[in-house]
Write a protein that holds these residues in place. Sequence first.
Motif, PDB file in Angstrom:
ATOM      1  N   GLN A 151      -8.451 120.557 -42.768  1.00 28.11           N
ATOM      2  CA  GLN A 151      -7.499 119.238 -42.573  1.00 28.11           C
ATOM      3  C   GLN A 151      -5.983 119.626 -42.151  1.00 28.11           C
ATOM      4  OE1 GLN A 151      -6.807 117.335 -46.429  1.00 28.11           O
ATOM      5  NE2 GLN A 151      -8.853 117.016 -46.752  1.00 28.11           N
ATOM      6  N   HIS A 152      -5.547 119.038 -41.395  1.00 30.95           N
ATOM      7  CA  HIS A 152      -3.971 119.343 -40.877  1.00 30.95           C
ATOM      8  C   HIS A 152      -3.020 118.489 -41.638  1.00 30.95           C
ATOM      9  CE1 HIS A 152      -1.064 121.007 -38.408  1.00 30.95           C
ATOM     10  NE2 HIS A 152      -0.618 120.016 -37.993  1.00 30.95           N
ATOM     11  N   TRP A 153      -2.066 118.918 -42.295  1.00 27.44           N
ATOM     12  CA  TRP A 153      -1.025 118.061 -42.770  1.00 27.44           C
ATOM     13  C   TRP A 153       0.042 117.902 -41.991  1.00 27.44           C
ATOM     14  CZ3 TRP A 153      -1.024 118.596 -49.074  1.00 27.44           C
ATOM     15  CH2 TRP A 153      -2.230 118.282 -49.277  1.00 27.44           C
ATOM     16  N   ILE A 154       0.871 116.859 -41.966  1.00 27.43           N
ATOM     17  CA  ILE A 154       2.060 116.744 -41.172  1.00 27.43           C
ATOM     18  C   ILE A 154       2.945 116.361 -42.295  1.00 27.43           C
ATOM     19  CG2 ILE A 154       3.500 115.630 -39.469  1.00 27.43           C
ATOM     20  CD1 ILE A 154       0.474 115.074 -37.995  1.00 27.43           C
ATOM     21  N   ILE A 155       4.011 117.025 -42.404  1.00 26.75           N
ATOM     22  CA  ILE A 155       4.888 116.540 -43.221  1.00 26.75           C
ATOM     23  C   ILE A 155       6.298 116.041 -42.650  1.00 26.75           C
ATOM     24  CG2 ILE A 155       6.602 117.485 -45.261  1.00 26.75           C
ATOM     25  CD1 ILE A 155       4.337 119.634 -45.540  1.00 26.75           C
ATOM     26  N   ILE A 156       6.701 114.786 -42.750  1.00 25.79           N
ATOM     27  CA  ILE A 156       7.906 114.440 -42.238  1.00 25.79           C
ATOM     28  C   ILE A 156       9.172 114.330 -43.181  1.00 25.79           C
ATOM     29  CG2 ILE A 156       9.086 112.378 -40.922  1.00 25.79           C
ATOM     30  CD1 ILE A 156       6.111 111.570 -40.188  1.00 25.79           C
ATOM     31  N   THR A 157      10.108 114.821 -42.846  1.00 28.34           N
ATOM     32  CA  THR A 157      11.229 115.382 -43.862  1.00 28.34           C
ATOM     33  C   THR A 157      12.467 115.343 -43.081  1.00 28.34           C
ATOM     34  OG1 THR A 157      11.744 116.514 -45.653  1.00 28.34           O
ATOM     35  CG2 THR A 157      10.780 117.932 -43.951  1.00 28.34           C
ATOM     36  N   PRO A 167      10.206 111.973 -47.898  1.00 28.89           N
ATOM     37  CA  PRO A 167       9.219 112.609 -47.196  1.00 28.89           C
ATOM     38  C   PRO A 167       7.806 111.748 -46.939  1.00 28.89           C
ATOM     39  CG  PRO A 167       9.318 113.754 -49.224  1.00 28.89           C
ATOM     40  CD  PRO A 167      10.116 112.705 -49.164  1.00 28.89           C
ATOM     41  N   LYS A 168       7.326 112.029 -45.974  1.00 27.09           N
ATOM     42  CA  LYS A 168       6.181 111.424 -45.670  1.00 27.09           C
ATOM     43  C   LYS A 168       5.039 112.588 -45.469  1.00 27.09           C
ATOM     44  CE  LYS A 168       5.991 107.404 -45.101  1.00 27.09           C
ATOM     45  NZ  LYS A 168       5.729 106.147 -45.788  1.00 27.09           N
ATOM     46  N   LEU A 169       3.678 112.279 -46.052  1.00 29.45           N
ATOM     47  CA  LEU A 169       2.382 113.208 -45.774  1.00 29.45           C
ATOM     48  C   LEU A 169       1.665 112.699 -45.097  1.00 29.45           C
ATOM     49  CD1 LEU A 169       0.791 115.801 -46.021  1.00 29.45           C
ATOM     50  CD2 LEU A 169       0.406 115.150 -48.365  1.00 29.45           C
ATOM     51  N   ILE A 170       1.074 113.259 -43.971  1.00 26.15           N
ATOM     52  CA  ILE A 170       0.084 112.450 -43.058  1.00 26.15           C
ATOM     53  C   ILE A 170      -1.129 113.579 -42.872  1.00 26.15           C
ATOM     54  CG2 ILE A 170      -0.919 111.507 -41.170  1.00 26.15           C
ATOM     55  CD1 ILE A 170       2.833 111.604 -41.088  1.00 26.15           C
ATOM     56  N   ALA A 171      -2.199 113.325 -43.692  1.00 22.28           N
ATOM     57  CA  ALA A 171      -3.377 114.071 -43.706  1.00 22.28           C
ATOM     58  C   ALA A 171      -4.391 113.737 -42.657  1.00 22.28           C
ATOM     59  CB  ALA A 171      -4.042 114.228 -45.222  1.00 22.28           C
ATOM     60  N   ARG A 172      -4.730 114.639 -41.631  1.00 21.67           N
ATOM     61  CA  ARG A 172      -5.538 114.248 -40.575  1.00 21.67           C
ATOM     62  C   ARG A 172      -6.861 115.252 -40.612  1.00 21.67           C
ATOM     63  NH1 ARG A 172      -1.450 113.295 -35.923  1.00 21.67           N
ATOM     64  NH2 ARG A 172      -0.569 111.286 -36.435  1.00 21.67           N
ATOM     65  N   ASP A 173      -8.118 114.896 -40.266  1.00 20.63           N
ATOM     66  CA  ASP A 173      -9.287 115.706 -40.049  1.00 20.63           C
ATOM     67  C   ASP A 173      -8.944 116.545 -38.793  1.00 20.63           C
ATOM     68  OD1 ASP A 173      -9.925 113.995 -37.917  1.00 20.63           O
ATOM     69  OD2 ASP A 173     -11.489 112.989 -39.207  1.00 20.63           O
ATOM     70  N   GLU A 174     -10.131 117.219 -38.574  1.00 16.71           N
ATOM     71  CA  GLU A 174     -10.109 118.028 -37.328  1.00 16.71           C
ATOM     72  C   GLU A 174     -10.038 117.452 -36.079  1.00 16.71           C
ATOM     73  OE1 GLU A 174     -13.645 121.069 -37.462  1.00 16.71           O
ATOM     74  OE2 GLU A 174     -14.499 119.464 -38.684  1.00 16.71           O
ATOM     75  N   SER A 175     -10.378 116.193 -35.928  1.00 15.71           N
ATOM     76  CA  SER A 175     -10.442 115.172 -34.886  1.00 15.71           C
ATOM     77  C   SER A 175      -9.218 114.600 -34.462  1.00 15.71           C
ATOM     78  CB  SER A 175     -11.588 114.220 -35.119  1.00 15.71           C
ATOM     79  OG  SER A 175     -12.831 114.783 -34.724  1.00 15.71           O
ATOM     80  N   GLY A 176      -8.037 114.672 -35.676  1.00 15.52           N
ATOM     81  CA  GLY A 176      -6.955 113.968 -35.487  1.00 15.52           C
ATOM     82  C   GLY A 176      -6.937 112.546 -36.125  1.00 15.52           C
ATOM     83  N   ASN A 177      -7.926 112.368 -36.899  1.00 17.81           N
ATOM     84  CA  ASN A 177      -7.980 110.913 -37.697  1.00 17.81           C
ATOM     85  C   ASN A 177      -7.196 110.889 -38.841  1.00 17.81           C
ATOM     86  OD1 ASN A 177      -9.724 109.745 -35.526  1.00 17.81           O
ATOM     87  ND2 ASN A 177     -11.202 111.164 -36.442  1.00 17.81           N
ATOM     88  N   ASP A 178      -6.465 109.968 -39.311  1.00 19.84           N
ATOM     89  CA  ASP A 178      -5.866 110.116 -40.476  1.00 19.84           C
ATOM     90  C   ASP A 178      -6.722 109.985 -41.746  1.00 19.84           C
ATOM     91  OD1 ASP A 178      -3.333 110.101 -39.211  1.00 19.84           O
ATOM     92  OD2 ASP A 178      -2.905 107.959 -39.899  1.00 19.84           O
ATOM     93  N   LEU A 179      -6.705 110.905 -42.729  1.00 24.04           N
ATOM     94  CA  LEU A 179      -7.443 110.794 -43.741  1.00 24.04           C
ATOM     95  C   LEU A 179      -6.926 110.078 -45.039  1.00 24.04           C
ATOM     96  CD1 LEU A 179      -8.800 114.685 -44.057  1.00 24.04           C
ATOM     97  CD2 LEU A 179     -10.083 112.402 -43.520  1.00 24.04           C
ATOM     98  N   PHE A 180      -5.772 110.335 -44.896  1.00 20.92           N
ATOM     99  CA  PHE A 180      -4.625 109.593 -45.937  1.00 20.92           C
ATOM    100  C   PHE A 180      -3.157 109.739 -45.675  1.00 20.92           C
ATOM    101  CE2 PHE A 180      -5.331 113.657 -48.127  1.00 20.92           C
ATOM    102  CZ  PHE A 180      -3.856 114.112 -48.456  1.00 20.92           C
ATOM    103  N   TRP A 235       0.781 109.648 -47.439  1.00 19.54           N
ATOM    104  CA  TRP A 235       1.128 109.606 -48.927  1.00 19.54           C
ATOM    105  C   TRP A 235       2.893 109.747 -48.762  1.00 19.54           C
ATOM    106  CZ3 TRP A 235       4.464 113.219 -51.776  1.00 19.54           C
ATOM    107  CH2 TRP A 235       4.640 112.597 -53.048  1.00 19.54           C
ATOM    108  N   GLY A 236       3.512 109.332 -49.626  1.00 17.04           N
ATOM    109  CA  GLY A 236       5.122 109.345 -49.688  1.00 17.04           C
ATOM    110  C   GLY A 236       5.430 108.039 -49.614  1.00 17.04           C
ATOM    111  N   PRO A 237       6.939 107.881 -49.911  1.00 16.39           N
ATOM    112  CA  PRO A 237       7.825 108.919 -49.954  1.00 16.39           C
ATOM    113  C   PRO A 237       8.232 109.421 -51.179  1.00 16.39           C
ATOM    114  CG  PRO A 237       9.050 106.688 -49.933  1.00 16.39           C
ATOM    115  CD  PRO A 237       7.476 106.645 -49.967  1.00 16.39           C
ATOM    116  N   ARG A 238       7.675 109.182 -52.044  1.00 19.47           N
ATOM    117  CA  ARG A 238       7.791 109.650 -53.679  1.00 19.47           C
ATOM    118  C   ARG A 238       6.614 109.252 -54.548  1.00 19.47           C
ATOM    119  NH1 ARG A 238      12.496 105.815 -53.645  1.00 19.47           N
ATOM    120  NH2 ARG A 238      13.717 107.750 -53.067  1.00 19.47           N
ATOM    121  N   PRO A 239       6.520 110.121 -55.484  1.00 18.92           N
ATOM    122  CA  PRO A 239       5.629 109.795 -56.720  1.00 18.92           C
ATOM    123  C   PRO A 239       5.964 108.397 -57.127  1.00 18.92           C
ATOM    124  CG  PRO A 239       6.250 111.971 -57.038  1.00 18.92           C
ATOM    125  CD  PRO A 239       7.254 111.352 -56.039  1.00 18.92           C
ATOM    126  N   GLU A 240       4.705 107.619 -57.699  1.00 17.94           N
ATOM    127  CA  GLU A 240       4.775 106.433 -58.301  1.00 17.94           C
ATOM    128  C   GLU A 240       5.860 106.532 -59.472  1.00 17.94           C
ATOM    129  OE1 GLU A 240       4.360 102.235 -58.773  1.00 17.94           O
ATOM    130  OE2 GLU A 240       3.638 103.567 -57.249  1.00 17.94           O
TER     131      GLU A 240
END
Length: 184
Positions: free
Chosen positions: A63-69, A120-133, A135-140
């Motif tokens: 998984q590759h996580w992209i954190i936007i902040t 912040p925003k978290l985008i989790a991607r699989d090895e093909s670059g597809n979004d898995l999930f 999350w963000g900008p903050r906990p509920e």
Amino acid sequence: MNYLAYKTLFEEILSAETPAAPYDKPDYLNYTKLNQSRMKRWDKHLVLSEAILSKLQEITSPQHWIIITEPWCGDAAHIVPFLIKITEQNPLLTYEIQLRDSEPFLIEKYLTNGTSKSIPKLIARDESGNDLFVWGPRPEGAHLLMEELHEAKADFETIKIKLQNWYNDNKGEEICHELAQLIG
């Protein structure tokens, strides 16, 4: 950028004789200084929950996580250290940090409620670059607190203090819980 480069960015902003916008405004510079301190504290003292640690062991594909902040973001100062620590627990997780206000402006594809560039925003991607999930900008819990404070028409100083207290009291438990639900 990686976490070290992100933390170095704080140093560069805070040591600049004439910081670039928006850090040329005293409020943004002060937020950045405060957020640097918060991140250092979390880096030393944060503890990941058993639930997230267990869930991380179940990851069997990269998984590759992209954190936007951004350095000025108060929520990010409390959340990004947890995200980084989580990625360090499984070699199948990699990450990068992207700034919201700099190209490639990935935030435009991940607006909160279709309009807000909340981070912040978290985008989790699989090895093909597809979004898995995403999350963000903050906990509920923090989100509900913000809604409550906005409904009560709380001033900005009150909001900052109450939100800071929420993060300190919660100790990252909701971050870990919510991500454990999404991972895997």
